[in-house]
Design a protein around this motif. Sequence first.
Motif, short mmCIF file in Angstrom:
data_model
loop_
_atom_site.label_atom_id
_atom_site.label_comp_id
_atom_site.label_asym_id
_atom_site.label_seq_id
_atom_site.Cartn_x
_atom_site.Cartn_y
_atom_site.Cartn_z
N ARG A 1 0.86 -1.19 0.00
CA ARG A 1 0.00 0.00 0.00
C ARG A 1 0.89 1.23 0.00
O ARG A 1 1.84 1.32 0.79
CB ARG A 1 -0.94 0.00 1.20
CG ARG A 1 -1.98 -1.13 1.13
CD ARG A 1 -3.05 -1.00 2.19
NE ARG A 1 -4.07 -2.01 2.00
CZ ARG A 1 -5.11 -1.92 1.19
NH1 ARG A 1 -5.26 -0.81 0.45
NH2 ARG A 1 -5.98 -2.89 1.07
N ARG A 2 0.61 2.15 -0.87
CA ARG A 2 1.46 3.33 -1.03
C ARG A 2 0.62 4.61 -0.95
O ARG A 2 -0.55 4.63 -1.34
CB ARG A 2 2.15 3.32 -2.39
CG ARG A 2 2.75 1.99 -2.83
CD ARG A 2 4.08 1.70 -2.19
NE ARG A 2 4.68 0.51 -2.77
CZ ARG A 2 5.67 0.54 -3.66
NH1 ARG A 2 6.16 1.69 -4.08
NH2 ARG A 2 6.19 -0.58 -4.12
N THR A 3 1.25 5.65 -0.47
CA THR A 3 0.73 7.01 -0.61
C THR A 3 1.63 7.70 -1.62
O THR A 3 2.85 7.74 -1.44
CB THR A 3 0.73 7.77 0.72
OG1 THR A 3 -0.16 7.12 1.64
CG2 THR A 3 0.26 9.21 0.51
N VAL A 4 1.03 8.22 -2.68
CA VAL A 4 1.83 8.77 -3.77
C VAL A 4 1.35 10.17 -4.14
O VAL A 4 0.19 10.53 -3.92
CB VAL A 4 1.80 7.86 -5.02
CG1 VAL A 4 2.31 6.47 -4.68
CG2 VAL A 4 0.39 7.79 -5.60
N LEU A 5 2.30 10.94 -4.72
CA LEU A 5 2.01 12.27 -5.25
C LEU A 5 2.09 12.15 -6.77
O LEU A 5 3.18 12.16 -7.34
CB LEU A 5 3.02 13.29 -4.74
CG LEU A 5 2.95 13.74 -3.27
CD1 LEU A 5 3.15 12.59 -2.30
CD2 LEU A 5 3.96 14.85 -3.00
N PRO A 6 0.95 12.00 -7.44
CA PRO A 6 0.99 11.76 -8.90
C PRO A 6 1.41 13.00 -9.67
O PRO A 6 0.96 14.11 -9.37
CB PRO A 6 -0.45 11.37 -9.21
CG PRO A 6 -1.27 12.09 -8.18
CD PRO A 6 -0.42 12.07 -6.93
N VAL A 7 2.28 12.81 -10.67
CA VAL A 7 2.76 13.95 -11.45
C VAL A 7 2.47 13.82 -12.94
O VAL A 7 2.46 14.81 -13.66
CB VAL A 7 4.26 14.19 -11.24
CG1 VAL A 7 4.55 14.55 -9.79
CG2 VAL A 7 5.08 12.98 -11.66
N ALA A 8 2.26 12.58 -13.43
CA ALA A 8 2.03 12.41 -14.86
C ALA A 8 1.40 11.06 -15.13
O ALA A 8 1.53 10.12 -14.35
CB ALA A 8 3.35 12.53 -15.64
N ALA B 1 4.42 21.38 -10.18
CA ALA B 1 5.30 21.76 -11.29
C ALA B 1 6.75 21.40 -10.99
O ALA B 1 7.47 20.88 -11.84
CB ALA B 1 5.16 23.25 -11.58
N ALA B 2 7.19 21.66 -9.75
CA ALA B 2 8.57 21.34 -9.37
C ALA B 2 8.82 19.83 -9.39
O ALA B 2 9.89 19.38 -9.82
CB ALA B 2 8.87 21.91 -7.98
N LEU B 3 7.85 19.07 -8.94
CA LEU B 3 7.98 17.61 -8.96
C LEU B 3 8.07 17.10 -10.40
O LEU B 3 8.88 16.21 -10.70
CB LEU B 3 6.80 16.96 -8.24
CG LEU B 3 6.83 17.01 -6.71
CD1 LEU B 3 5.49 16.59 -6.13
CD2 LEU B 3 7.95 16.13 -6.17
#
Length: 230
Positions: A164-171, A214-216
């Motif tokens: 199980r993951r917590t993620v910050l989606p970028v694309a 944007a930075a990610l």
Amino acid sequence: MRRTTRLFEIIQLLRAARRPLTADALAETLEVARRTIYRDIASLQAISVPIHGEAGIGYVMRAGYDLPPLMLTVEEVEALAVALSLLARTGDSGLREAAGTLQGKIAGVLPREARRPIEAPSLHVSPWGAAAPAGVDLGLVRRAIRDERKLAIAYADEAGRQTRRTVLPVAVIYYVEVTAIAAWCELRQAFRHFRADRIRACSLLDADFHGRGAALRTAWSAERGGVPGP
């Protein structure tokens, strides 16, 4: 929905309607408040869009009104028709539905002689491509990217081991055979690519990463050498 998009939608709905549309009906279709429709109609009338309304009856548009035609070359229209058809191969049902409505809107504002590549296509795209993933709504992922919201996912690796993951989606990356989600993984503290067909569950979290998207994306792109990989 952005205001400019909503104004365009109101014009399209009124042009297509066979009877007057009430503010309540427009509000329900566009998922906004009735007072928003009142303001939008007033704005359109202020720029001379011929919308007429009467209390208790609804709004109508003067017959014969049309939007200014798009000025596109034949090759541009053909490129557009092929591009919209290719969206069906991504496995993203939301984009596929949007492609269908967009195609209709574009055909509606093109000069008649320029519509042929859309209305009577001679260029066709094979439907073969990535299958729609069962465990994740790609529309939800795209929304999380736009709104900079974190996602909780249940993910299975190639061997079937689940985490199980917590993620910050970028694309979102649409390959020929599979769709991948690029994200900063809080568990691994690094960018990871998650195959959509291996995601078993996905939910939108209240936690956000506002102002960091944007930075990610820049850091992710630099790490991949500007070329998204699997």
